[in-house]
Design a protein around this motif. Sequence first.
Motif, PDB file in Angstrom:
ATOM      1  N   GLY A   1     -20.498  37.660   9.511  1.00 44.11           N
ATOM      2  CA  GLY A   1     -20.982  38.994   9.167  1.00 44.11           C
ATOM      3  C   GLY A   1     -19.882  40.034   9.152  1.00 44.11           C
ATOM      4  N   VAL A   2     -19.021  40.008  10.157  1.00 47.29           N
ATOM      5  CA  VAL A   2     -17.953  41.006  10.256  1.00 47.29           C
ATOM      6  C   VAL A   2     -16.945  40.842   9.116  1.00 47.29           C
ATOM      7  N   LYS A   3     -16.507  39.617   8.874  1.00 44.66           N
ATOM      8  CA  LYS A   3     -15.497  39.387   7.842  1.00 44.66           C
ATOM      9  C   LYS A   3     -16.018  39.691   6.449  1.00 44.66           C
ATOM     10  N   VAL A   4     -17.266  39.321   6.184  1.00 42.03           N
ATOM     11  CA  VAL A   4     -17.833  39.593   4.859  1.00 42.03           C
ATOM     12  C   VAL A   4     -17.970  41.099   4.634  1.00 42.03           C
ATOM     13  N   LEU A   5     -18.428  41.828   5.641  1.00 45.35           N
ATOM     14  CA  LEU A   5     -18.553  43.284   5.494  1.00 45.35           C
ATOM     15  C   LEU A   5     -17.191  43.940   5.319  1.00 45.35           C
ATOM     16  N   GLN A   6     -16.175  43.471   6.031  1.00 42.89           N
ATOM     17  CA  GLN A   6     -14.841  44.035   5.871  1.00 42.89           C
ATOM     18  C   GLN A   6     -14.277  43.769   4.488  1.00 42.89           C
ATOM     19  N   ALA A   7     -14.577  42.583   3.932  1.00 42.79           N
ATOM     20  CA  ALA A   7     -14.068  42.273   2.587  1.00 42.79           C
ATOM     21  C   ALA A   7     -14.841  43.003   1.508  1.00 42.79           C
ATOM     22  N   ALA A   8     -16.165  43.159   1.686  1.00 41.73           N
ATOM     23  CA  ALA A   8     -16.983  43.796   0.654  1.00 41.73           C
ATOM     24  C   ALA A   8     -16.851  45.309   0.672  1.00 41.73           C
ATOM     25  N   PHE A   9     -16.721  45.907   1.869  1.00 41.34           N
ATOM     26  CA  PHE A   9     -16.627  47.371   1.977  1.00 41.34           C
ATOM     27  C   PHE A   9     -15.417  47.717   2.849  1.00 41.34           C
ATOM     28  N   PRO A  10     -14.202  47.595   2.297  1.00 39.80           N
ATOM     29  CA  PRO A  10     -13.012  47.805   3.129  1.00 39.80           C
ATOM     30  C   PRO A  10     -12.822  49.232   3.591  1.00 39.80           C
ATOM     31  N   ASP A  11     -13.316  50.218   2.839  1.00 34.60           N
ATOM     32  CA  ASP A  11     -13.078  51.623   3.173  1.00 34.60           C
ATOM     33  C   ASP A  11     -14.330  52.357   3.638  1.00 34.60           C
ATOM     34  N   ALA A  12     -15.448  51.664   3.779  1.00 37.47           N
ATOM     35  CA  ALA A  12     -16.690  52.330   4.167  1.00 37.47           C
ATOM     36  C   ALA A  12     -16.665  52.672   5.660  1.00 37.47           C
ATOM     37  N   ARG A  13     -17.179  53.855   5.990  1.00 35.45           N
ATOM     38  CA  ARG A  13     -17.161  54.305   7.376  1.00 35.45           C
ATOM     39  C   ARG A  13     -18.248  53.654   8.216  1.00 35.45           C
ATOM     40  N   GLY A  14     -19.360  53.250   7.598  1.00 37.41           N
ATOM     41  CA  GLY A  14     -20.458  52.674   8.357  1.00 37.41           C
ATOM     42  C   GLY A  14     -20.333  51.199   8.628  1.00 37.41           C
ATOM     43  N   VAL A  15     -19.212  50.590   8.216  1.00 36.40           N
ATOM     44  CA  VAL A  15     -19.057  49.146   8.430  1.00 36.40           C
ATOM     45  C   VAL A  15     -18.946  48.821   9.908  1.00 36.40           C
ATOM     46  N   ARG A  16     -18.277  49.663  10.671  1.00 37.63           N
ATOM     47  CA  ARG A  16     -18.135  49.402  12.109  1.00 37.63           C
ATOM     48  C   ARG A  16     -19.484  49.416  12.816  1.00 37.63           C
ATOM     49  N   VAL A  17     -20.366  50.317  12.394  1.00 38.60           N
ATOM     50  CA  VAL A  17     -21.699  50.355  12.989  1.00 38.60           C
ATOM     51  C   VAL A  17     -22.467  49.082  12.656  1.00 38.60           C
ATOM     52  N   LEU A  18     -22.374  48.616  11.396  1.00 36.82           N
ATOM     53  CA  LEU A  18     -23.044  47.377  11.017  1.00 36.82           C
ATOM     54  C   LEU A  18     -22.480  46.179  11.776  1.00 36.82           C
ATOM     55  N   GLU A  19     -21.163  46.153  11.963  1.00 38.91           N
ATOM     56  CA  GLU A  19     -20.561  45.050  12.709  1.00 38.91           C
ATOM     57  C   GLU A  19     -21.084  45.009  14.149  1.00 38.91           C
ATOM     58  N   ARG A  20     -21.141  46.149  14.788  1.00 42.90           N
ATOM     59  CA  ARG A  20     -21.659  46.169  16.171  1.00 42.90           C
ATOM     60  C   ARG A  20     -23.133  45.814  16.215  1.00 42.90           C
ATOM     61  N   SER A  21     -23.892  46.260  15.218  1.00 42.85           N
ATOM     62  CA  SER A  21     -25.320  45.926  15.185  1.00 42.85           C
ATOM     63  C   SER A  21     -25.522  44.423  15.052  1.00 42.85           C
ATOM     64  N   ILE A  22     -24.749  43.795  14.174  1.00 45.37           N
ATOM     65  CA  ILE A  22     -24.855  42.342  14.022  1.00 45.37           C
ATOM     66  C   ILE A  22     -24.481  41.636  15.318  1.00 45.37           C
ATOM     67  N   SER A  23     -23.432  42.076  15.962  1.00 46.46           N
ATOM     68  CA  SER A  23     -23.008  41.440  17.217  1.00 46.46           C
ATOM     69  C   SER A  23     -24.074  41.569  18.292  1.00 46.46           C
ATOM     70  N   TRP A  24     -24.607  42.787  18.476  1.00 49.93           N
ATOM     71  CA  TRP A  24     -25.636  42.973  19.497  1.00 49.93           C
ATOM     72  C   TRP A  24     -26.891  42.171  19.177  1.00 49.93           C
ATOM     73  N   LEU A  25     -27.278  42.103  17.920  1.00 49.42           N
ATOM     74  CA  LEU A  25     -28.489  41.366  17.551  1.00 49.42           C
ATOM     75  C   LEU A  25     -28.330  39.874  17.807  1.00 49.42           C
ATOM     76  N   VAL A  26     -27.201  39.320  17.394  1.00 46.41           N
ATOM     77  CA  VAL A  26     -26.988  37.878  17.573  1.00 46.41           C
ATOM     78  C   VAL A  26     -26.909  37.520  19.051  1.00 46.41           C
ATOM     79  N   TRP A  27     -26.180  38.301  19.831  1.00 44.99           N
ATOM     80  CA  TRP A  27     -26.080  37.992  21.259  1.00 44.99           C
ATOM     81  C   TRP A  27     -27.410  38.222  21.976  1.00 44.99           C
ATOM     82  N   ALA A  28     -28.223  39.167  21.512  1.00 47.51           N
ATOM     83  CA  ALA A  28     -29.544  39.362  22.110  1.00 47.51           C
ATOM     84  C   ALA A  28     -30.434  38.145  21.870  1.00 47.51           C
ATOM     85  N   VAL A  29     -30.389  37.590  20.653  1.00 46.91           N
ATOM     86  CA  VAL A  29     -31.154  36.363  20.372  1.00 46.91           C
ATOM     87  C   VAL A  29     -30.672  35.215  21.245  1.00 46.91           C
TER      88      VAL A  29
END
Length: 442
Positions: free
Chosen positions: A118-146
Amino acid sequence: MTSWLAGWDTQRSLRIDDWGAWWAAVTRPLALGEFAAIVVTGLLAWGLTARLQRKWVGAGGQPGIVLGQRGVDGVLFPLLWLGLAWCARLVWLRWDDHAPLMRLALPMLLALAVIRIGVKVLQAAFPDARGVRVLERSISWLVWAVWVLWVIGLLPVVLQEASDISWKVGSATLTLRKLIEGVINVGIALLLALWLSSALEARLLRSAHGSELSLRKMIANALRAVLVSVAVLLALSAVGIDVTTLSVLGGAIGVGIGLGLQKLAANYVSGFVVLAERALRIGDQVRVDGFEGRITDIRARYTVIRNGSGSESVVPNETMVTQRVENLSLADRRVWQSTVVGVEYGCDVDRVQRLLREAALSSQRVLREPPPFVGLSAFGADSLEFTVGYWMNEPESGSLGLRSEVNLAILQALRANGIDIPFPQRVVHQAVAPGPAPAAPA
């Protein structure tokens, strides 16, 4: 993914919530062998990815999603570790019925692989987007919560409770579990679509240059839009959501575009028009609304123009289509530039023209063919005005620096030959007011 984790290997392994049995299984001597197998598979995965990364970099490859910058930070490392650990667990179960450490390590490696993808794909698809860091943390928290819910044994309970919460939407009945699974499937489908589109875009733009760059950029944007749309539709169909019911939503979106989003839609359509016609290409030197610079990127909604001083202008694509745009390098990479200088009236005109031509040719960026042009352009109030025109190359390097270089060379040449650049002179007549008449003599 959640339903697979909930029922994964519940017959041959210990119950995850039976902590007494877990403690007894972990403290037995065979647990040390399980731990060693996990460590060995990790070292083996690290060695293989490092070797592949060195070969890839040695062959001239660029860091990507699979290998990353150092190999370990790519997607291949956790996937390879997960595969090797899975094979080691299958071999271990041949003489031992319980493998609690491996059963705990495999979901952890799976969670790490999902987060890394998830993190690598978002970084490659949206290299300059400001909200990518928020999405990366959301994915991490969701996966570890499961993963935590699965470890403590609450995941099946949560899924069962989510299945009992339902509501009707028209003729269909939706449950909270189906909605959660739909969101997860859509997220996975979007990540895979963005991964594939990023790989295709990198492949298309790798060897592109000149006029091909804009065309390949248009193809990459179209492929991304198609892949994302198909991925969302397939993910919704896999969950059991009738895609035909989205026609109402599509109609509402169409009305919204017609009422309030027409500018946004016009910019997107104009972006494809600009890329398709290739009247404006990446690398062209343009002038839009008084701003001159080089086109560095053409996005779906806007175009980025960068001038020689480093500042950038974000221009909506609708402006590039509907308004007048000066493309200084459309048919030819050579760009015409001129400067005006005034000299005193008593100078030798032929000598001044020769000095100005030599000063222009002193710069390396001024083309020798066609040669610079020097002409007497006007009889000014204070000086003879000469226009020095010349052709330059590399318009992407900016024009202000070259103009300054030519002006300095002209100033030095005129001073060295004793030719003055006059400044405006004005004659001021001061009128004296008449004073009082002198007194008569006594």
